[in-house]
Write a protein that holds these residues in place. Structure first.
Motif, PDB file in Angstrom:
ATOM      1  N   GLN A  11      19.742 -28.334  20.762  1.00  0.00           N
ATOM      2  CA  GLN A  11      21.060 -28.093  20.758  1.00  0.00           C
ATOM      3  C   GLN A  11      21.564 -28.207  19.220  1.00  0.00           C
ATOM      4  OE1 GLN A  11      21.567 -30.328  24.109  1.00  0.00           O
ATOM      5  NE2 GLN A  11      22.917 -29.373  24.865  1.00  0.00           N
ATOM      6  N   ARG A  12      21.238 -29.317  18.693  1.00  0.00           N
ATOM      7  CA  ARG A  12      21.786 -29.928  17.375  1.00  0.00           C
ATOM      8  C   ARG A  12      21.003 -28.859  16.234  1.00  0.00           C
ATOM      9  NH1 ARG A  12      22.956 -35.269  17.189  1.00  0.00           N
ATOM     10  NH2 ARG A  12      22.200 -36.256  19.253  1.00  0.00           N
ATOM     11  N   GLY A  13      20.404 -27.725  16.436  1.00  0.00           N
ATOM     12  CA  GLY A  13      20.226 -26.513  15.291  1.00  0.00           C
ATOM     13  C   GLY A  13      19.478 -27.062  14.545  1.00  0.00           C
ATOM     14  N   LEU A  14      17.927 -27.626  15.731  1.00  0.00           N
ATOM     15  CA  LEU A  14      17.054 -27.986  14.508  1.00  0.00           C
ATOM     16  C   LEU A  14      16.183 -26.885  14.213  1.00  0.00           C
ATOM     17  CD1 LEU A  14      16.975 -31.676  15.284  1.00  0.00           C
ATOM     18  CD2 LEU A  14      17.154 -30.658  13.326  1.00  0.00           C
ATOM     19  N   GLY A  15      16.172 -26.327  15.216  1.00  0.00           N
ATOM     20  CA  GLY A  15      15.364 -25.191  14.860  1.00  0.00           C
ATOM     21  C   GLY A  15      14.718 -24.300  16.587  1.00  0.00           C
ATOM     22  N   ILE A  16      14.102 -23.099  17.450  1.00  0.00           N
ATOM     23  CA  ILE A  16      14.061 -22.461  18.239  1.00  0.00           C
ATOM     24  C   ILE A  16      12.656 -23.610  19.209  1.00  0.00           C
ATOM     25  CG2 ILE A  16      12.968 -20.530  19.120  1.00  0.00           C
ATOM     26  CD1 ILE A  16      14.195 -19.332  16.461  1.00  0.00           C
ATOM     27  N   VAL A  17      13.288 -23.298  20.567  1.00  0.00           N
ATOM     28  CA  VAL A  17      12.285 -24.260  21.064  1.00  0.00           C
ATOM     29  C   VAL A  17      12.019 -23.125  22.711  1.00  0.00           C
ATOM     30  CG1 VAL A  17      14.173 -24.700  23.162  1.00  0.00           C
ATOM     31  CG2 VAL A  17      11.785 -25.762  22.219  1.00  0.00           C
ATOM     32  N   GLN A  18      11.268 -23.032  22.863  1.00  0.00           N
ATOM     33  CA  GLN A  18      10.546 -22.238  24.685  1.00  0.00           C
ATOM     34  C   GLN A  18       9.685 -23.449  25.703  1.00  0.00           C
ATOM     35  OE1 GLN A  18       6.310 -20.687  25.156  1.00  0.00           O
ATOM     36  NE2 GLN A  18       8.237 -19.125  24.668  1.00  0.00           N
ATOM     37  N   LEU A  19      11.021 -23.798  26.604  1.00  0.00           N
ATOM     38  CA  LEU A  19      10.582 -24.463  27.279  1.00  0.00           C
ATOM     39  C   LEU A  19      11.282 -24.132  29.032  1.00  0.00           C
ATOM     40  CD1 LEU A  19      12.106 -27.868  25.547  1.00  0.00           C
ATOM     41  CD2 LEU A  19      10.118 -27.901  26.830  1.00  0.00           C
ATOM     42  N   PRO A  20      10.744 -24.636  30.123  1.00  0.00           N
ATOM     43  CA  PRO A  20      10.891 -24.295  31.365  1.00  0.00           C
ATOM     44  C   PRO A  20      12.402 -24.497  31.671  1.00  0.00           C
ATOM     45  CG  PRO A  20       9.094 -25.580  31.069  1.00  0.00           C
ATOM     46  CD  PRO A  20       9.192 -25.514  30.411  1.00  0.00           C
ATOM     47  N   ASP A  21      12.836 -23.861  32.309  1.00  0.00           N
ATOM     48  CA  ASP A  21      14.118 -23.162  32.920  1.00  0.00           C
ATOM     49  C   ASP A  21      14.870 -24.908  33.154  1.00  0.00           C
ATOM     50  OD1 ASP A  21      12.686 -23.572  35.465  1.00  0.00           O
ATOM     51  OD2 ASP A  21      12.621 -21.720  36.512  1.00  0.00           O
ATOM     52  N   TYR A  22      14.204 -26.006  33.711  1.00  0.00           N
ATOM     53  CA  TYR A  22      14.123 -27.185  34.811  1.00  0.00           C
ATOM     54  C   TYR A  22      14.777 -27.542  33.224  1.00  0.00           C
ATOM     55  CZ  TYR A  22       9.415 -28.190  34.775  1.00  0.00           C
ATOM     56  OH  TYR A  22       8.333 -28.186  34.717  1.00  0.00           O
ATOM     57  N   TYR A  23      15.098 -27.142  32.081  1.00  0.00           N
ATOM     58  CA  TYR A  23      15.586 -28.006  31.052  1.00  0.00           C
ATOM     59  C   TYR A  23      16.368 -27.062  30.281  1.00  0.00           C
ATOM     60  CZ  TYR A  23      10.810 -31.019  30.032  1.00  0.00           C
ATOM     61  OH  TYR A  23      10.055 -31.868  30.051  1.00  0.00           O
ATOM     62  N   VAL A  24      16.372 -26.310  29.654  1.00  0.00           N
ATOM     63  CA  VAL A  24      17.223 -25.711  29.104  1.00  0.00           C
ATOM     64  C   VAL A  24      18.333 -24.893  29.872  1.00  0.00           C
ATOM     65  CG1 VAL A  24      15.938 -25.509  27.203  1.00  0.00           C
ATOM     66  CG2 VAL A  24      16.111 -23.165  28.902  1.00  0.00           C
ATOM     67  N   LYS A  25      18.053 -24.597  30.999  1.00  0.00           N
ATOM     68  CA  LYS A  25      19.078 -23.605  32.197  1.00  0.00           C
ATOM     69  C   LYS A  25      20.800 -23.713  32.180  1.00  0.00           C
ATOM     70  CE  LYS A  25      19.363 -19.730  34.507  1.00  0.00           C
ATOM     71  NZ  LYS A  25      21.232 -19.162  34.716  1.00  0.00           N
ATOM     72  N   PRO A  26      20.570 -25.129  32.252  1.00  0.00           N
ATOM     73  CA  PRO A  26      22.039 -25.773  32.054  1.00  0.00           C
ATOM     74  C   PRO A  26      22.660 -24.943  30.967  1.00  0.00           C
ATOM     75  CG  PRO A  26      20.545 -27.210  33.425  1.00  0.00           C
ATOM     76  CD  PRO A  26      19.991 -26.220  32.178  1.00  0.00           C
ATOM     77  N   TYR A  27      22.584 -25.115  29.445  1.00  0.00           N
ATOM     78  CA  TYR A  27      23.094 -24.970  28.734  1.00  0.00           C
ATOM     79  C   TYR A  27      23.314 -23.463  28.043  1.00  0.00           C
ATOM     80  CZ  TYR A  27      21.153 -30.020  28.621  1.00  0.00           C
ATOM     81  OH  TYR A  27      21.481 -31.485  28.745  1.00  0.00           O
ATOM     82  N   LEU A  28      21.714 -22.560  28.441  1.00  0.00           N
ATOM     83  CA  LEU A  28      22.281 -21.338  28.501  1.00  0.00           C
ATOM     84  C   LEU A  28      23.649 -21.498  28.945  1.00  0.00           C
ATOM     85  CD1 LEU A  28      17.696 -20.540  28.862  1.00  0.00           C
ATOM     86  CD2 LEU A  28      19.194 -19.787  27.406  1.00  0.00           C
ATOM     87  N   ASP A  29      24.086 -21.195  30.075  1.00  0.00           N
ATOM     88  CA  ASP A  29      24.429 -20.834  31.427  1.00  0.00           C
ATOM     89  C   ASP A  29      25.960 -21.449  30.206  1.00  0.00           C
ATOM     90  OD1 ASP A  29      22.787 -19.866  33.150  1.00  0.00           O
ATOM     91  OD2 ASP A  29      22.889 -21.826  34.394  1.00  0.00           O
ATOM     92  N   ASP A  30      25.492 -22.586  29.911  1.00  0.00           N
ATOM     93  CA  ASP A  30      27.556 -23.063  29.017  1.00  0.00           C
ATOM     94  C   ASP A  30      27.902 -22.449  28.102  1.00  0.00           C
ATOM     95  OD1 ASP A  30      25.920 -25.102  27.279  1.00  0.00           O
ATOM     96  OD2 ASP A  30      25.876 -26.868  28.699  1.00  0.00           O
ATOM     97  N   GLY A  31      26.908 -21.876  27.260  1.00  0.00           N
ATOM     98  CA  GLY A  31      26.373 -21.105  25.540  1.00  0.00           C
ATOM     99  C   GLY A  31      26.373 -22.028  24.802  1.00  0.00           C
ATOM    100  N   SER A  32      25.827 -23.359  25.029  1.00  0.00           N
ATOM    101  CA  SER A  32      25.374 -24.198  23.467  1.00  0.00           C
ATOM    102  C   SER A  32      23.901 -23.799  22.965  1.00  0.00           C
ATOM    103  CB  SER A  32      25.656 -26.079  24.422  1.00  0.00           C
ATOM    104  OG  SER A  32      24.871 -26.076  25.315  1.00  0.00           O
ATOM    105  N   LEU A  33      23.277 -22.568  24.018  1.00  0.00           N
ATOM    106  CA  LEU A  33      22.134 -22.476  23.283  1.00  0.00           C
ATOM    107  C   LEU A  33      21.933 -21.246  23.949  1.00  0.00           C
ATOM    108  CD1 LEU A  33      18.820 -25.106  24.806  1.00  0.00           C
ATOM    109  CD2 LEU A  33      19.966 -24.746  22.765  1.00  0.00           C
ATOM    110  N   ARG A  34      21.646 -20.113  23.598  1.00  0.00           N
ATOM    111  CA  ARG A  34      20.563 -18.705  23.485  1.00  0.00           C
ATOM    112  C   ARG A  34      19.592 -18.136  23.874  1.00  0.00           C
ATOM    113  NH1 ARG A  34      25.833 -16.824  18.974  1.00  0.00           N
ATOM    114  NH2 ARG A  34      27.336 -17.726  19.853  1.00  0.00           N
TER     115      ARG A  34
END
Length: 288
Positions: free
Chosen positions: A227-250
């Motif tokens: 989220q702070r722009g330090l790089g690309i991440v690969q994680l399971p949905d329960y970590y990142v799905k809320p942030y994909l939904d609100d647009g803070s992660l793509r």
């Protein structure tokens, strides 16, 4: 002819190596045990035991017969137990172990609702990323995620999880977004416990080795870094799905997303499940 006659006595003698101990276990006389074994040997036409004044041991034929009869007796007991449990109310304590973050975010809210609906049940849940031994820990169920190793356990599929590869808009604006798997080598990747990520293309599953400035065994920490722009991440949905939904992660490389992974309930094989375990499995499968 009663084909089950003498079976309980035979198994008891085989396991205790004693007519006396077998009679005590079955709560019948030693003479009755002896008569049943004699009748069984005559019916089968083979000698099942070697007998001395000091011990009783199985013959080769007896060993073969025991290996076949033991599962039959277990199955009979399980069938009788399942009938007696059919109308019984599940009660007692359930012991469950699960990975920490998945347990906190996904599992425990479901288990808490389960306890509300079944007030006669209690729950002991150990959240740990260590793979716990079900026998040693006396666990009814262990939750496992992703690919299963070869374990002598029964696996009950509860659902799936999805791996997302993603980055923040800030990172993408500064460094661009990779369009192919080969381009990942030119990007800063946020590394977890493994130094490779999983993808899928026309040739099937691909394992791509990754590198970057940050390595951490915490999915929450890697999500924050992404989220702070330090790089690309690969994680399971329960970590990142809320942030994909609100647009803070793509999402990055969606056309190469790996196949969904299983979420499993593991339990010991060989016996009829108790009502409390069966009802918990059904509940988890319906709500996860």
């Amino acid at each position: 002819m009663n084909e089950w006659q003498g079976l309980s006595e035979f198994i008891a003698v085989a396991e205790t190596e004693s007519f006396t101990r077998a009679s005590q276990q079955l709560k019948i006389s030693t003479a009755q045990v002896s008569r049943q074994i004699q009748w069984l040997e005559e019916r089968l036409g083979v000698k099942l035991f070697y007998r001395t004044t000091r011990r009783v041991s199985l013959t080769e034929a007896g060993q073969l017969y025991y290996q076949s009869c033991r599962p039959l007796q277990d199955a009979l007991h399980d069938a009788e137990r399942s009938l007696s449990q059919l109308q019984s109310i599940p009660q007692g304590t359930l012991r469950v172990t699960a990975p920490v973050t998945y347990g906190e975010r996904q599992l425990m809210p479901v288990l808490n609702r389960f306890l509300q609906e079944y007030p006669q049940l209690s729950l002991s849940c150990d959240l740990t990323n260590k793979k716990m031994d079900l026998v040693e820990g006396n666990y009814d169920i262990a939750i496992r995620l992703g690919r299963l190793e070869n374990e002598d356990l029964v696996a009950h599929r509860l659902g799936t999880r999805r791996l997302y590869t993603c980055a923040s808009a800030t990172y993408i604006d500064h460094h661009g977004s990779p369009d192919t798997l080969s381009e990942l080598s030119r990007h800063s990747c946020l590394v977890g416990t493994l130094d490779y990520w999983r993808f899928r293309d026309s040739r099937g599953e691909r394992m791509i080795r990754i590198h970057g400035r940050l390595r951490c065994n915490s999915g929450a920490a890697l999500t924050d870094a992404a989220q702070r722009g330090l790089g690309i991440v690969q994680l399971p949905d329960y970590y990142v799905k809320p942030y994909l939904d609100d647009g803070s992660l793509r999402e990055i490389l969606p056309n190469f997303a790996p196949a969904d992974e299983g979420i499993w309930a593991m339990y010991l094989p060989g016996r009829q499940l108790s009502p409390k375990v069966r009802i918990l499995l059904d509940y988890l499968a319906a709500h996860l």
